[in-house]
Every structure is written in structure tokens, then in C-alpha cells.
Design an enzyme around this catalytic site. Structure first.
Site, PDB file in Angstrom:
ATOM      1  N   HIS A   1       0.831  -1.216   0.000  1.00  0.00           N
ATOM      2  CA  HIS A   1       0.000   0.000   0.000  1.00  0.00           C
ATOM      3  C   HIS A   1       0.859   1.257   0.000  1.00  0.00           C
ATOM      4  O   HIS A   1       1.641   1.487   0.920  1.00  0.00           O
ATOM      5  CB  HIS A   1      -0.897   0.006   1.238  1.00  0.00           C
ATOM      6  CG  HIS A   1      -2.012   1.001   1.157  1.00  0.00           C
ATOM      7  ND1 HIS A   1      -3.232   0.707   0.604  1.00  0.00           N
ATOM      8  CD2 HIS A   1      -2.087   2.292   1.555  1.00  0.00           C
ATOM      9  CE1 HIS A   1      -4.015   1.766   0.674  1.00  0.00           C
ATOM     10  NE2 HIS A   1      -3.336   2.755   1.240  1.00  0.00           N
TER      11      HIS A   1
ATOM     12  N   ASP B   1       0.169   5.518  -1.053  1.00  0.00           N
ATOM     13  CA  ASP B   1      -0.851   6.494  -1.434  1.00  0.00           C
ATOM     14  C   ASP B   1      -0.311   7.635  -2.293  1.00  0.00           C
ATOM     15  O   ASP B   1      -0.888   8.732  -2.293  1.00  0.00           O
ATOM     16  CB  ASP B   1      -1.494   7.074  -0.173  1.00  0.00           C
ATOM     17  CG  ASP B   1      -2.631   6.206   0.346  1.00  0.00           C
ATOM     18  OD1 ASP B   1      -3.607   6.019  -0.401  1.00  0.00           O
ATOM     19  OD2 ASP B   1      -2.532   5.714   1.482  1.00  0.00           O
TER      20      ASP B   1
ATOM     21  N   HIS C   1      -8.640  -1.957   7.442  1.00  0.00           N
ATOM     22  CA  HIS C   1      -9.698  -0.961   7.701  1.00  0.00           C
ATOM     23  C   HIS C   1     -11.029  -1.588   8.106  1.00  0.00           C
ATOM     24  O   HIS C   1     -11.929  -0.853   8.532  1.00  0.00           O
ATOM     25  CB  HIS C   1      -9.929  -0.038   6.501  1.00  0.00           C
ATOM     26  CG  HIS C   1      -8.926   1.057   6.374  1.00  0.00           C
ATOM     27  ND1 HIS C   1      -8.914   2.158   7.205  1.00  0.00           N
ATOM     28  CD2 HIS C   1      -7.897   1.223   5.509  1.00  0.00           C
ATOM     29  CE1 HIS C   1      -7.919   2.956   6.847  1.00  0.00           C
ATOM     30  NE2 HIS C   1      -7.273   2.411   5.834  1.00  0.00           N
TER      31      HIS C   1
ATOM     32  N   ASP D   1       2.287   2.055   3.765  1.00  0.00           N
ATOM     33  CA  ASP D   1       1.337   3.172   3.767  1.00  0.00           C
ATOM     34  C   ASP D   1       2.047   4.512   3.599  1.00  0.00           C
ATOM     35  O   ASP D   1       1.603   5.532   4.136  1.00  0.00           O
ATOM     36  CB  ASP D   1       0.470   3.178   5.029  1.00  0.00           C
ATOM     37  CG  ASP D   1      -0.822   3.982   4.852  1.00  0.00           C
ATOM     38  OD1 ASP D   1      -1.135   4.363   3.706  1.00  0.00           O
ATOM     39  OD2 ASP D   1      -1.508   4.240   5.854  1.00  0.00           O
TER      40      ASP D   1
END
Length: 400
Positions: free
Chosen positions: A26, A28, A199, A328
Site C-alpha cells: 500500500h 498512497d 480498515h 502506507d
């Protein structure tokens, strides 16, 4: 440990990553490019050092030993319905623009075999993952459309519930997955799209594991037993991964790593909300408010050793075949000390080497485990597509 010994471990880590690099779950960057420059990629030239603005650029990806990356095509949950779908398509378009801009460095990948081919070409395999079920607006057609565009996982929720699944950070409404939510999971299995349970609430995790016929992933979540945050994975869920074949990819976000940071961050969120600011806001006013808060109340510091504690625990509970990494980066305001950007994976690998992780186990962690999960999902899809038609389920029909 002496500085000389740690330097030797770092060099050994770099050697390991040169043969079995990181497949990170992951990042972003696309959302950061949307927020910072409105997708004007010339204003964030990734062949140059972007450390003042971003956690990610091509030079740091290379020095960090990142051989494959799931780029998140995330959109905020306040962009609901058709607006969420449109914004997600814009995120997909951003990734495609990056691939066209840097063809010698980034290689599109939609399958396990294409990840390995990119590695052979010496490029970073680039996959996409959609972060939050709001991105499909309760539409199986939208889900299939994202798959055709190259999206290879869907995180079932983000920070808020969707009509068919509960989030970890919202009030329970569905009690896990609804009937339509279970049908979404089954359709993802049929497509060959990984079910991502980061999440989601613990009940959603459990329902998805009972429903899924293919391995699931946690693209960026750590161990709840080490840091009791709802975004992390309970031990009973970690313990179920061997039967499922899935992979939990530990994240480096400080509030999911260290309990003291989690408590501090909750107070910061309240401080921002009281001033009418979104906790994830990136505008100057939000940054001023964060600095004011941190000046009054210094932030505790998570360290590389704290992330390693999570990985030790996850390996003990789930087994070494079911752990991975999901940093992240560019999706978190604060970073763990020593893991400040995508160049820092060797630091974590060095820490694990010093803790006695074998080279074989580290190769599974960084590379082999997520590829195996994706390949298994592809095999399940190949079987299911021969026997099952595309789902035409709707929320109204199943949950109304």
C-alpha cells in the site's frame, strides 16, 4: 548493538533485497499527487528527489529495494456514490499516467507472472488497489470495471462503514458483512481480485474469511495484540490465515505501531475536528494546527524495533508464510523513526536479521508471500469463471 554491526546488517539487507525485493501492499502516492499538484505530474518530477514533499520518488524506491508496489487508488469516504466512482477513476488514470511517464522504471502488472516479468526487466512492478468499498457505489458493474482497468484488490471499507460492511473505525451497523457484502466477496473471488481486509471491523474480517474461497490480504495492518488499535488484526484472525492462505502486511504508521502514539493521535484528531478540519487534511491550515498541538504536547516516537515487534508476533501467530509489508507511505502524516520513506526498507530487514530471521523467511516476507496469494486468487478465479456467471446482485435485492 554497535554501529559497525548494524552497518553490516544493513549491507546484508541490501544484498537480500537485490534478489528478493519488497512487494509493498500500500502506497498512497496517487492521492498525494491529487492533493498537492492536482495531478500535474511535471510539478512532482519523480526522477528527482521529492523528499521535501513526498515519501516516494523513483530514486528512493530503488534504494529501498522495492521491486513491486500496490499503488492505492484511494478516495476519501466523503466522496460518496457516483462521485466516489469518478474520483477512483481519476486515481486509476493517475497511475496509468505515471506508467506512461516512466516506462523505463515502472512496469504495469496485473498478475503474479507479470510481477515476476517486471522484476526480470529491472523495473518496479506497478499494481493498483482500491481502498474502500465506497469506490464501487454498491455496483457489481463498477467492481468489474475496476478489475478490467487493472485494480487487483479492493479494501472492503475505509474509515467509515459502507452499506454492506462495517469499518474498524465506525459504529457497527451490519455486524460484519451483509448478504450483499458476502456476494461482493464471492464476485471478487470469481474475478481474481484480492479481498483486502485492512480498515474493516473484526467481524467483517471474520465474515470475509468464512466467505472467501481465495486468499485474503491485509494490505497495511499490524497486530492488535501488540498495539490495541481497531485498525490492527486480532490474534484469532491472524490464526485463521494459514487455512485461508492469506497474508497480513504489517504497516509502519506510528499510531498502529505504538500504543502511546495511538493515544496521542486520537487527541490530535479531536483537536483538528474541533477546528473544523478533517484529520487527513493536507492544507496549510491543518498543518498549522498539527504544529500547534505538537508544540503543546510532544508526539511519542515509534521506532523500527516497534514494527519488528509486530512482525515477530504476526509470524508467531500466523506463520512466516502469511506475513508481508505494507508501509502506507504518502498516506500517513507521521512516520516511524527510521522508516521515514520508501528508501528505508533495508533498515527494517536489518533489524529482523539481527533478531534471527533467516534469509529464507525474509524472502517470504518481502516478496514470495504476496505473490503466492495473488497467484492462488488467480487460480481460484480460473476455476470459478468456468462455472459461475457474473453476479447481478444489488443491495436492494439482498439487503432491502
Amino acid at each position: 548493538m554497535s554501529d559497525t554491526a548494524r552497518a553490516e546488517s544493513r549491507e546484508r539487507a541490501r544484498e537480500l533485497l537485490s534478489t528478493t525485493p519488497v512487494l509493498d501492499g500500500h502506497n498512497d502516492l496517487p492521492w498525494a499527487l491529487r492533493e498537492q499538484v492536482g495531478y500535474d505530474l511535471a510539478r512532482r518530477e519523480l526522477t528527482e528527489d521529492q523528499s521535501e514533499s513526498l515519501h516516494t520518488d523513483l530514486g528512493r524506491l530503488e534504494s529501498g529495494g522495492v521491486g513491486a508496489q500496490f499503488w492505492s487508488v484511494y478516495v476519501r469516504t466523503d466522496l460518496g456514490g457516483d462521485n466516489a466512482v469518478t474520483a477512483t477513476l481519476e486515481q486509476v488514470d493517475c497511475v496509468r499516467s505515471l506508467l506512461e511517464r516512466y516506462p523505463e522504471r515502472l512496469e504495469p502488472a496485473r498478475s503474479a507472472s507479470e510481477i515476476e516479468r517486471a522484476r526480470e526487466l529491472g523495473r518496479t512492478a506497478s499494481l493498483m488497489g482500491a481502498e474502500g468499498g465506497h469506490s464501487i457505489a454498491c455496483s457489481m458493474g463498477a467492481l468489474r470495471g475496476l478489475y478490467e482497468l487493472g485494480v487487483r484488490y479492493l479494501t472492503l471499507t475505509h474509515n467509515d462503514n459502507v452499506p454492506w460492511a462495517d469499518s474498524a473505525t465506525d459504529e457497527p451497523a451490519a455486524g460484519g458483512l451483509t448478504r450483499f457484502g458476502a456476494e461482493v466477496v464471492r464476485e471478487m473471488n470469481r474475478l481474481g481480485m484480492l479481498v483486502d481486509l485492512s480498515h474493516t471491523s473484526a467481524d467483517t474480517m471474520r465474515d470475509a474469511l468464512r466467505t472467501s474461497r481465495a486468499p485474503v490480504i491485509f494490505s497495511h495492518s499490524s497486530a492488535r495484540a501488540v498495539c490495541d488499535h481497531p485498525r490492527n488484526v486480532p490474534d484469532d484472525v491472524l490464526g485463521a490465515l494459514p487455512d485461508n492462505g492469506g497474508v497480513a502486511m504489517a504497516t509502519f504508521v506510528p499510531k498502529f505501531v505504538l500504543p502511546e502514539v495511538a493515544e496521542w493521535d486520537a487527541r490530535l484528531d479531536r483537536y483538528l475536528i474541533e477546528r473544523g478540519l478533517h484529520p487527513l487534511a493536507d492544507e496549510d491550515e491543518a498543518w498549522r494546527a498539527r504544529r500547534e498541538f505538537e508544540d503543546a504536547e510532544p508526539r511519542p516516537e515509534a521506532r523500527v524495533s516497534d514494527v519488528a515487534d509486530h512482525l515477530d508476533h504476526m509470524r508467531e501467530v500466523a506463520g512466516v508464510d502469511h506475513v508481508g509489508l505494507g508501509g502506507d507511505f504518502d498516506g500517513t502524516v507521521f512516520t516511524t523513526s527510521g522508516l521515514g520513506d520508501v528508501s528505508c526498507y533495508p533498515e527494517l530487514v536489518a533489524e529482523l536479521l539481527d533478531r534471527g530471521w533467516s534469509e529464507q523467511d525474509l524472502a517470504k516476507l518481502t516478496w514470495h508471500n504476496p505473490i503466492r496469494a495473488l497467484r492462488a486468487a488467480e487460480e481460484v478465479s480460473e476455476r470459478l469463471r468456468r462455472t459461475e456467471p457474473p453476479s447481478i446482485a444489488t443491495v436492494e435485492r439482498l439487503d432491502g
